[in-house]
Design an enzyme around this catalytic site. Structure first.
Site, PDB file in Angstrom:
ATOM      1  N   SER A  50     126.659  76.060  82.300  1.00 58.17           N
ATOM      2  CA  SER A  50     126.891  77.435  81.865  1.00 58.17           C
ATOM      3  C   SER A  50     128.330  77.843  82.187  1.00 58.17           C
ATOM      4  CB  SER A  50     125.861  78.369  82.516  1.00 58.17           C
ATOM      5  OG  SER A  50     125.904  79.657  81.928  1.00 58.17           O
ATOM      6  N   GLU A  91     125.521  74.077  74.260  1.00 57.58           N
ATOM      7  CA  GLU A  91     124.348  74.889  74.565  1.00 57.58           C
ATOM      8  C   GLU A  91     124.806  76.327  74.745  1.00 57.58           C
ATOM      9  OE1 GLU A  91     123.409  76.554  77.594  1.00 57.58           O
ATOM     10  OE2 GLU A  91     125.342  76.135  78.532  1.00 57.58           O
ATOM     11  N   HIS A 115     119.932  76.341  79.119  1.00 54.87           N
ATOM     12  CA  HIS A 115     119.286  77.370  79.936  1.00 54.87           C
ATOM     13  C   HIS A 115     117.761  77.345  79.812  1.00 54.87           C
ATOM     14  CE1 HIS A 115     123.424  78.846  79.907  1.00 54.87           C
ATOM     15  NE2 HIS A 115     123.108  79.632  80.906  1.00 54.87           N
TER      16      HIS A 115
END
Length: 301
Positions: A111, A204, A274
């Site tokens: 992330s 992602e 996630h």
């Protein structure tokens, strides 16, 4: 020029947990500490844990100093980022990797930690895109944690996926690069911007509007980051948002619209991002991606 891989961990090694982005308490990290100790590791909780400056794990200087201390400490053999959120881009330009370069260690996260992965790859070092301590014990995440253990300790990793209707067939060989799509856009044009040419990109994201996913993919394409890819892995795009007037495409369809302009292999449905299935990928390591009618396979060379 080939990238440098830190030495695999061994039982007895010391690792640090830090918060370069959002805050995390010692109570929230206790279960992960127990897991790391069960692997034979000794765990240090950095000064950026268990404190708060609004959303952050301390103010920018606290987080920067803590990360720098772990980078420079030769006894620390891996740095695990407790969680993502936002904050790592605020401290990256204040970090000095000169001592780290003489004795590299594993840096782990995903992330917002995409910032560190790209910056390290730009400097020629491998790192691990994988589950973070705050998420070690989410239901269904056991395979993710085990893949991180294997990556840290230098055990063999290979992944097999079932077929996806949007896959683009072929074989690619290249170093892995990528992470969170919105962070890759944020880093464009900065000192942490990294080349994707000849590499296998993985993507992602979470909570992004569908039109924004299109805008970011368009940005990657216009800046040339798709044109010379060896291959593409499409991970989880969790909880996508839409407007009152529907955008009309799924995240995977948006991405394939841009990837389909080129001939490289594309594997959709790769278990990163996630969600509990977030397997460890070694950024900067040479890998072979094979996509055929049966599905997709990724193995390190």
């Amino acid at each position: 020029m080939p990238t440098t891989a830190p030495a695999p961990l061994r039982p007895g090694d010391q690792v640090a947990i830090v918060c370069p982005a959002r805050k995390a308490s010692h109570e929230e990290l206790a279960a992960a500490v127990a897991t790391l100790e069960s692997w034979g590791l000794r765990v240090v909780l950095g000064a950026s844990t268990n404190i708060a400056h609004h959303q952050f794990g301390g103010d920018d200087e606290v987080r920067r100093q803590d990360f720098q201390q772990q980078l420079d400490n030769p006894d620390i053999r891996a740095i695990l980022c407790a969680r993502g959120g936002y904050g790592t881009p605020r401290i990256i330009d204040g970090l000095d990797f000169s001592r780290f370069a003489q004795d590299p260690k594993w840096i782990v996260g995903f992330s917002d930690i995409t910032t560190l992965h790209c910056h390290l790859l730009k400097l020629g070092h491998q790192s691990i895109h994988g589950v973070m301590p705050l998420l070690f014990h989410q239901e269904g995440g056991e395979e993710s944690v085990e893949s991180l253990r294997k990556a840290l300790f230098g055990e063999e990793l290979r992944y097999t996926l079932s077929a996806h209707p949007l896959n683009q067939l072929g074989t690619a060989i290249g170093e892995l690069v990528g992470g969170n799509l919105s962070l890759l856009q944020t880093l464009t044009g900065t000192a942490s911007d990294v080349s994707t040419a000849g590499r296998i990109l993985f993507l992602e994201d979470i909570d992004e509007y569908l039109y924004a996913i299109d805008r970011m993919m368009l940005h990657l394409d216009r800046t040339g980051k798709l044109r010379h890819l060896a291959g593409l892995l499409v991970g989880h795009f969790t909880n996508p948002q839409d407007n009152a007037v529907p955008y009309g495409q799924t995240p995977n369809e948006i991405i394939q619209h841009y990837a389909g302009k080129y001939g490289f292999p594309v594997a959709h449905g790769f278990p990163i991002g996630h969600e509990p299935q977030n397997i460890a990928l070694i950024v900067g390591r040479q890998a072979r991606l094979t996509v055929d009618e049966a599905g997709a396979r990724l193995e390190y060379l």
